[in-house]
Design a protein around this motif. Structure first.
Motif, short mmCIF file in Angstrom:
data_model
loop_
_atom_site.label_atom_id
_atom_site.label_comp_id
_atom_site.label_asym_id
_atom_site.label_seq_id
_atom_site.Cartn_x
_atom_site.Cartn_y
_atom_site.Cartn_z
N LEU A 91 -45.50 43.68 -26.33
CA LEU A 91 -45.15 44.87 -27.11
C LEU A 91 -44.54 45.96 -26.24
O LEU A 91 -43.59 46.64 -26.65
CB LEU A 91 -46.40 45.41 -27.80
N SER A 92 -45.06 46.11 -25.03
CA SER A 92 -44.54 47.15 -24.13
C SER A 92 -43.09 46.87 -23.75
O SER A 92 -42.27 47.79 -23.63
CB SER A 92 -45.41 47.26 -22.88
N PHE A 93 -42.75 45.59 -23.58
CA PHE A 93 -41.37 45.24 -23.28
C PHE A 93 -40.47 45.40 -24.51
O PHE A 93 -39.32 45.81 -24.40
CB PHE A 93 -41.28 43.81 -22.74
N LEU A 94 -41.04 45.08 -25.67
CA LEU A 94 -40.24 45.19 -26.90
C LEU A 94 -39.84 46.62 -27.21
O LEU A 94 -38.77 46.87 -27.77
CB LEU A 94 -41.03 44.61 -28.09
N LEU A 95 -40.68 47.59 -26.84
CA LEU A 95 -40.37 48.98 -27.21
C LEU A 95 -39.32 49.62 -26.31
O LEU A 95 -38.79 50.70 -26.62
CB LEU A 95 -41.64 49.83 -27.24
N ILE A 96 -38.97 48.97 -25.19
CA ILE A 96 -38.02 49.57 -24.25
C ILE A 96 -36.65 49.78 -24.91
O ILE A 96 -36.04 50.85 -24.76
CB ILE A 96 -37.88 48.70 -22.98
#
Length: 607
Positions: free
Chosen positions: A312-317
């Motif tokens: 999720l943290s990578f997706l929000l970038i």
């Protein structure tokens, strides 16, 4: 749309973090807090304290100090901390010296001489009245790999101390995981006055260093020395050991058990059977009345949840970046994307695939030489001497490999471009950028980087979890590491920029859809590294010994590096789609991904 996605991802991160924290604190039955303990020479140890609610002044509980190995922080062994604490034991899981939040050490052999900081914590527990909920007669230590070395050295150190004053050792029991070649010397084993458990992976990549050159412990001289010392008064001379059998007696503080799980070295701490064996050891030696069965394990739920957080943290970038690009100051960075390149045919096709495999082979066979070169160029870090000059021993090796392969990539890219595309007047290469736009791109990249890690810190503050899976993690970091970002990131940028050119010009082929383009890019970026792992482990499978012996620790690094290399082309592609230029991707991801590397490796910066 970008705002909606961003809100959704952040909401999901908070929800998943809540449940991950609940698994970690056993749904409120364990209090977890970060502590910082001053130690010798002005050093300090940062640790997570897991205190079960059942541990009180009137009902003191055993304590186990958990020591991660080389290149690991306290979060990487949270699995055993969770399982021990939910069974009523107090756990102090430390960041070893020069790793995570702990300071560097004045000792060059911190694991051997200081137990990575564990010696000082054992002394503190033994001498303070503050920890009145701990049973000081039941102090245990456990560690994996170099942490295992620290554990057995602790048993020897405090055993020798106890012999001098004719008392029990302050360490009641020690569990040694993933270490055999050091710590089992006869002159040191005779100092031990503790119960000992040993767990060693049958397929350990470092087993070639053992006396019998393999991982089988049934007749290993190191283990026979240990058993014969522990049972010295039995008048038996053991020539082999039975795996999984307890030897010795608790009242003599010599109870000993050996385990030999069928697993690889880096995966051993996350093996169900290895975890079960360790839980059984501490339940036996601490004589716990009530103990949750060792087969009842929940730690993997936290690993699954923090993996979801990582994704999720990578997706929000990208949505966050898209939102920032709508600001008037950054909007001018958006350009028209150049045309896709034509699919190579004829001679060009042969050249295309030849360069694909050539770059992969160079990436594969330059890795170990670059690792060895790093020892010469950065001798202070390689010798564990405190320094501000490239103080990260293992990252130095990755950096040299990245510089070398980045330059090779640029050479192949521009050579191919000017020899073929330019001759045919079909060049659509657009890499020129105004200095003002380059500055804006850097400011935008740094803003994305700052926002990303601000979220990491907020989640850790509220829930005491980070974004990780096993030994790959996005975690909070010491602010001193920000000084190292401008040291390492510009040099890594060479590789990241080369990759951006490759992704957005070489593999941006007209007849391929975006998923195929990304797939080819990811394959090209990881082919050489996967080849290293294939050679290393096929050799281990067929011969029992790894291909790269002296550099086996560097090869183990790839378990954390390959995922980073796998996602890099995806981000370079996505940022190019957003801006039409090749700079935002490598600038942003060199900061984010390099900080991930910086915060997950040993760092010998001065106190």
């Amino acid at each position: 749309m970008a705002i909606k996605k961003l809100k959704l991802y952040i909401l999901l991160i908070f929800i998943v973090s809540f449940f991950a924290s609940k698994v970690q604190n056993s749904w409120g039955s364990v209090n977890i807090q970060q502590i910082k303990i001053p130690t010798e020479n002005g050093q300090w140890v940062v640790a997570d304290l897991f205190k079960p609610l059942s541990a009180t002044k009137d009902n003191p509980a055993p304590v186990v100090i958990v020591i991660p190995g080389f290149q690991r922080s306290k979060e990487t062994l949270s699995n055993i901390s969770i399982e021990l604490s939910r069974r009523g034991m107090v756990v102090i899981s430390i960041d070893p010296y020069a790793q995570g939040g702990s300071s560097s050490s004045m000792q060059r052999r911190a694991a051997t001489k200081e137990g990575y900081g564990m010696f000082a914590i054992v002394e503190y527990i033994s001498n303070t009245d503050n920890l009145n909920y701990i049973d000081k007669s039941k102090i245990g230590v456990t560690g994996h790999s170099a942490g295992g070395l620290a554990a057995i050295r602790g048993a020897q150190y405090f055993g020798n101390q106890a012999k001098g004053i004719s008392s029990y050792s302050k360490i009641h029991s020690a569990y040694v995981s993933g270490m055999l070649r050091m710590g089992f010397e006869k002159k040191h084993l005779k100092k031990i006055k503790s119960n000992i458990g040993v767990s060693y992976a049958l397929y350990d990549e470092g087993a070639w260093q053992n006396q019998l050159k393999n991982g089988d412990l049934t007749k290993a001289p190191e283990i026979l020395r240990l058993i014969n010392h522990q049972l010295a008064d039995s008048k038996n001379n053991f020539n082999n050991v039975e795996i999984g059998k307890f030897y010795g007696e608790l009242n003599k503080r010599n109870k000993t058990i050996i385990h030999n799980e069928k697993v690889l070295h880096p995966l051993q701490p996350y093996d169900f059977t290895a975890t079960k064996n360790q839980l059984n050891f501490f339940s036996t030696v601490f004589e716990l009345d009530y103990f949750i069965p060792s087969t009842d394990q929940v730690w993997y739920w936290k690993e699954l949840l923090t993996l979801i957080l990582l994704v999720l943290s990578f997706l929000l970038i990208i949505p966050f970046s898209k939102l920032l690009l709508n600001f008037p100051y950054f909007k001018g960075l958006i350009q028209t994307k150049p045309n896709e390149v034509l699919q190579p045919i004829g001679v060009s096709r042969y050249i295309f695939w030849s360069l694909f495999f050539l770059s992969g082979l160079i990436a594969c066979f330059s890795f170990i030489p670059m690792s060895e070169l790093s020892k010469l160029l950065f001798s202070d870090a390689s010798n564990r001497i405190q320094t501000w000059f490239f103080p990260q021993r293992m990252n130095n090796a990755i950096m040299l490999w990245a510089i070398f392969n980045g330059l090779i990539g640029l050479l192949l890219f521009f050579g191919n471009h000017f020899l073929f595309s330019k001759v045919k007047n079909k060049s659509s290469l657009k890499i020129k950028i105004k200095s003002s736009d380059l500055l804006k791109t850097f400011i935008l990249g740094f803003t994305i980087f700052s926002g990303y890690f601000l979220l990491v810190f907020l989640i850790y503050y509220f829930f005491h979890v980070d974004f990780r899976f096993l030994f790959l993690g996005v975690k909070v970091f010491r602010l001193q590491l920000l000084y190292l970002l401008p040291v390492y990131a510009p040099l890594f940028f060479i590789f990241f920029f080369s990759n951006s050119l490759r992704v957005n010009y070489v593999f941006r082929i007209k007849n391929l859809n975006k998923y195929q383009q990304i797939l080819y890019s990811c394959m090209a970026n990881t082919f050489g590294l996967f080849l290293i792992l294939i050679i290393q482990y096929l050799t281990l499978y067929f011969t029992g010994t790894v291909f790269w012996r002296e550099g086996w620790l560097y090869v183990n690094l790839l378990f954390g590096i390959v995922p980073i290399m796998l996602i890099l082309p995806i981000f370079n592609y996505k940022f190019f789609e957003l801006t039409g230029q090749v700079y935002l991707g490598p600038i942003t991801m060199s900061m984010i991904l390099i900080m991930i590397l910086l915060s997950n490796t040993v760092c010998y910066i001065p106190l």
